[in-house]
Design a protein around this motif. Structure first.
Motif, PDB file in Angstrom:
ATOM      1  N   ARG A 191       0.816  -1.217   0.000  1.00  0.00           N
ATOM      2  CA  ARG A 191       0.000   0.000   0.000  1.00  0.00           C
ATOM      3  C   ARG A 191       0.850   1.268   0.000  1.00  0.00           C
ATOM      4  O   ARG A 191       0.456   2.269  -0.572  1.00  0.00           O
ATOM      5  CB  ARG A 191      -0.944   0.010   1.191  1.00  0.00           C
ATOM      6  CG  ARG A 191      -2.073  -0.950   1.010  1.00  0.00           C
ATOM      7  CD  ARG A 191      -3.250  -0.516   1.830  1.00  0.00           C
ATOM      8  NE  ARG A 191      -4.269  -1.539   1.715  1.00  0.00           N
ATOM      9  CZ  ARG A 191      -5.398  -1.368   1.072  1.00  0.00           C
ATOM     10  NH1 ARG A 191      -5.645  -0.227   0.502  1.00  0.00           N
ATOM     11  NH2 ARG A 191      -6.282  -2.325   1.008  1.00  0.00           N
ATOM     12  N   ALA A 192       1.997   1.217   0.632  1.00  0.00           N
ATOM     13  CA  ALA A 192       2.837   2.414   0.727  1.00  0.00           C
ATOM     14  C   ALA A 192       3.659   2.650  -0.539  1.00  0.00           C
ATOM     15  O   ALA A 192       4.000   3.788  -0.851  1.00  0.00           O
ATOM     16  CB  ALA A 192       3.767   2.297   1.936  1.00  0.00           C
ATOM     17  N   ASP A 193       3.949   1.601  -1.284  1.00  0.00           N
ATOM     18  CA  ASP A 193       4.776   1.727  -2.488  1.00  0.00           C
ATOM     19  C   ASP A 193       3.871   1.904  -3.703  1.00  0.00           C
ATOM     20  O   ASP A 193       3.198   0.975  -4.151  1.00  0.00           O
ATOM     21  CB  ASP A 193       5.646   0.478  -2.645  1.00  0.00           C
ATOM     22  CG  ASP A 193       6.646   0.613  -3.776  1.00  0.00           C
ATOM     23  OD1 ASP A 193       6.655   1.672  -4.455  1.00  0.00           O
ATOM     24  OD2 ASP A 193       7.414  -0.333  -3.991  1.00  0.00           O
ATOM     25  N   PHE A 194       3.880   3.127  -4.257  1.00  0.00           N
ATOM     26  CA  PHE A 194       2.978   3.455  -5.367  1.00  0.00           C
ATOM     27  C   PHE A 194       3.231   2.592  -6.592  1.00  0.00           C
ATOM     28  O   PHE A 194       2.300   2.108  -7.226  1.00  0.00           O
ATOM     29  CB  PHE A 194       3.125   4.939  -5.733  1.00  0.00           C
ATOM     30  CG  PHE A 194       2.340   5.321  -6.943  1.00  0.00           C
ATOM     31  CD1 PHE A 194       0.967   5.476  -6.866  1.00  0.00           C
ATOM     32  CD2 PHE A 194       2.968   5.505  -8.173  1.00  0.00           C
ATOM     33  CE1 PHE A 194       0.235   5.826  -7.992  1.00  0.00           C
ATOM     34  CE2 PHE A 194       2.239   5.852  -9.293  1.00  0.00           C
ATOM     35  CZ  PHE A 194       0.869   6.011  -9.200  1.00  0.00           C
ATOM     36  N   TYR A 195       4.492   2.365  -6.945  1.00  0.00           N
ATOM     37  CA  TYR A 195       4.812   1.628  -8.166  1.00  0.00           C
ATOM     38  C   TYR A 195       4.433   0.150  -8.055  1.00  0.00           C
ATOM     39  O   TYR A 195       3.882  -0.422  -8.997  1.00  0.00           O
ATOM     40  CB  TYR A 195       6.288   1.788  -8.526  1.00  0.00           C
ATOM     41  CG  TYR A 195       6.609   3.215  -8.889  1.00  0.00           C
ATOM     42  CD1 TYR A 195       6.130   3.776 -10.060  1.00  0.00           C
ATOM     43  CD2 TYR A 195       7.357   4.013  -8.037  1.00  0.00           C
ATOM     44  CE1 TYR A 195       6.395   5.085 -10.394  1.00  0.00           C
ATOM     45  CE2 TYR A 195       7.629   5.327  -8.355  1.00  0.00           C
ATOM     46  CZ  TYR A 195       7.140   5.856  -9.537  1.00  0.00           C
ATOM     47  OH  TYR A 195       7.400   7.166  -9.858  1.00  0.00           O
ATOM     48  N   MET A 196       4.694  -0.454  -6.913  1.00  0.00           N
ATOM     49  CA  MET A 196       4.310  -1.864  -6.739  1.00  0.00           C
ATOM     50  C   MET A 196       2.792  -2.005  -6.694  1.00  0.00           C
ATOM     51  O   MET A 196       2.231  -2.933  -7.268  1.00  0.00           O
ATOM     52  CB  MET A 196       4.937  -2.446  -5.465  1.00  0.00           C
ATOM     53  CG  MET A 196       6.404  -2.763  -5.619  1.00  0.00           C
ATOM     54  SD  MET A 196       6.726  -3.916  -6.973  1.00  0.00           S
ATOM     55  CE  MET A 196       6.037  -5.401  -6.329  1.00  0.00           C
ATOM     56  N   ARG A 197       2.130  -1.063  -6.027  1.00  0.00           N
ATOM     57  CA  ARG A 197       0.673  -1.118  -5.948  1.00  0.00           C
ATOM     58  C   ARG A 197       0.068  -0.973  -7.342  1.00  0.00           C
ATOM     59  O   ARG A 197      -0.860  -1.677  -7.713  1.00  0.00           O
ATOM     60  CB  ARG A 197       0.163  -0.027  -5.016  1.00  0.00           C
ATOM     61  CG  ARG A 197      -1.333  -0.119  -4.776  1.00  0.00           C
ATOM     62  CD  ARG A 197      -1.822   0.922  -3.818  1.00  0.00           C
ATOM     63  NE  ARG A 197      -1.680   2.234  -4.431  1.00  0.00           N
ATOM     64  CZ  ARG A 197      -1.274   3.321  -3.791  1.00  0.00           C
ATOM     65  NH1 ARG A 197      -0.943   3.265  -2.527  1.00  0.00           N
ATOM     66  NH2 ARG A 197      -1.200   4.479  -4.408  1.00  0.00           N
ATOM     67  N   SER A 198       0.626  -0.068  -8.142  1.00  0.00           N
ATOM     68  CA  SER A 198       0.129   0.119  -9.507  1.00  0.00           C
ATOM     69  C   SER A 198       0.383  -1.097 -10.373  1.00  0.00           C
ATOM     70  O   SER A 198      -0.472  -1.493 -11.172  1.00  0.00           O
ATOM     71  CB  SER A 198       0.790   1.348 -10.144  1.00  0.00           C
ATOM     72  OG  SER A 198       0.487   2.494  -9.416  1.00  0.00           O
ATOM     73  N   THR A 199       1.531  -1.721 -10.215  1.00  0.00           N
ATOM     74  CA  THR A 199       1.852  -2.923 -10.987  1.00  0.00           C
ATOM     75  C   THR A 199       0.916  -4.067 -10.628  1.00  0.00           C
ATOM     76  O   THR A 199       0.391  -4.749 -11.512  1.00  0.00           O
ATOM     77  CB  THR A 199       3.315  -3.339 -10.740  1.00  0.00           C
ATOM     78  OG1 THR A 199       4.165  -2.249 -11.074  1.00  0.00           O
ATOM     79  CG2 THR A 199       3.677  -4.550 -11.567  1.00  0.00           C
ATOM     80  N   VAL A 200       0.699  -4.267  -9.346  1.00  0.00           N
ATOM     81  CA  VAL A 200      -0.204  -5.331  -8.903  1.00  0.00           C
ATOM     82  C   VAL A 200      -1.618  -5.065  -9.405  1.00  0.00           C
ATOM     83  O   VAL A 200      -2.300  -5.978  -9.879  1.00  0.00           O
ATOM     84  CB  VAL A 200      -0.165  -5.474  -7.361  1.00  0.00           C
ATOM     85  CG1 VAL A 200      -1.277  -6.359  -6.855  1.00  0.00           C
ATOM     86  CG2 VAL A 200       1.188  -5.993  -6.918  1.00  0.00           C
ATOM     87  N   LEU A 201      -2.058  -3.824  -9.337  1.00  0.00           N
ATOM     88  CA  LEU A 201      -3.396  -3.470  -9.824  1.00  0.00           C
ATOM     89  C   LEU A 201      -3.512  -3.708 -11.329  1.00  0.00           C
ATOM     90  O   LEU A 201      -4.533  -4.219 -11.811  1.00  0.00           O
ATOM     91  CB  LEU A 201      -3.702  -2.017  -9.491  1.00  0.00           C
ATOM     92  CG  LEU A 201      -5.080  -1.513  -9.909  1.00  0.00           C
ATOM     93  CD1 LEU A 201      -6.168  -2.276  -9.174  1.00  0.00           C
ATOM     94  CD2 LEU A 201      -5.193  -0.033  -9.653  1.00  0.00           C
TER      95      LEU A 201
END
Length: 161
Positions: A107-117
Motif C-alpha cells: 500500500r505504501a509503495d505506489f509503483y508496486m501497488r500500480s503494478t499489482v493493480l
C-alpha cells in the motif's frame, strides 16, 4: 482522461464480443455440451459478464466464477486442442482472486501497488474474454442455428432455381 479510458474499456468489451461471436462459430467437439455443468457455466459466466459491464470492478464479482469450475475442469480433460485457453482462464481467475490481497502488502509503495493493480485488471479482462467466448461456444443448438445461419450466396441461389 477518465472518459477516454472508459471509452477504451467499452470498445475493448465490444471487440471481445465480436471476437467471441466469430470464435464461437466453431462449436466445441466434445460430448456433453448440454450437460448440467455447461448450463451452470453459462449462468455463472453471464452474471460475471453483466456485473463487469455494469462497471462493478470490485473483486467480489469473481465469486460468481466458482460455479464455472466443474465445466472448465471437464474441458481440461476432454478438449486437448483448447487446453491452453482453459488453463489460462484458471490462472487468470486465480490471479484475479488473490492479487487484491497481495496489494495490501504494498500500500505504501505506489509503483508496486500500480503494478499489482495492472496485473489484476489484465487478468480480469482475460477472464471476461474467456467467459464471452465460451458463451458463444456453448449456445444451445436452436440459438446457434438462428445466429450462425449461413447466408446463401448468389451462386447458390441461382443454381438451386
Amino acid at each position: 482522461m477518465q472518459v477516454y479510458l472508459l471509452g477504451a474499456a467499452w470498445l475493448t468489451a465490444l471487440a471481445f464480443i465480436l471476437v467471441g461471436y466469430v470464435k464461437g462459430k466453431q462449436a466445441l467437439k466434445v460430448s456433453g455440451l448440454e450437460s448440467y455443468d455447461s448450463y451452470l457455466f453459462r449462468a455463472a459466466a453471464v452474471i460475471y459478464i453483466a456485473v463487469y459491464l455494469m462497471g462493478s470492478n470490485f473483486d467480489y464479482r469473481l465469486i460468481f466464477l466458482i460455479p464455472t469450475l466443474p465445466f472448465v475442469f471437464r474441458m481440461l480433460r476432454e478438449d486437448p486442442n483448447g487446453r491452453w485457453i482453459h488453463t489460462l482462464y484458471l490462472g487468470c481467475m486465480f490471479i484475479g482472486m488473490w492479487m487484491s490481497e497481495i496489494n495490501i502488502l504494498w500500500r505504501a509503495d505506489f509503483y508496486m501497488r500500480s503494478t499489482v493493480l495492472m496485473v489484476n485488471e489484465l487478468s480480469c479482462w482475460v477472464v471476461l474474454y474467456y467467459c464471452i467466448r465460451m458463451q458463444f461456444t456453448l449456445l444451445p443448438t436452436y440459438v446457434r442455428e438462428i445466429i450462425y445461419r449461413e447466408q446463401p450466396t448468389l451462386n447458390n441461389e441461382s443454381s438451386a432455381s
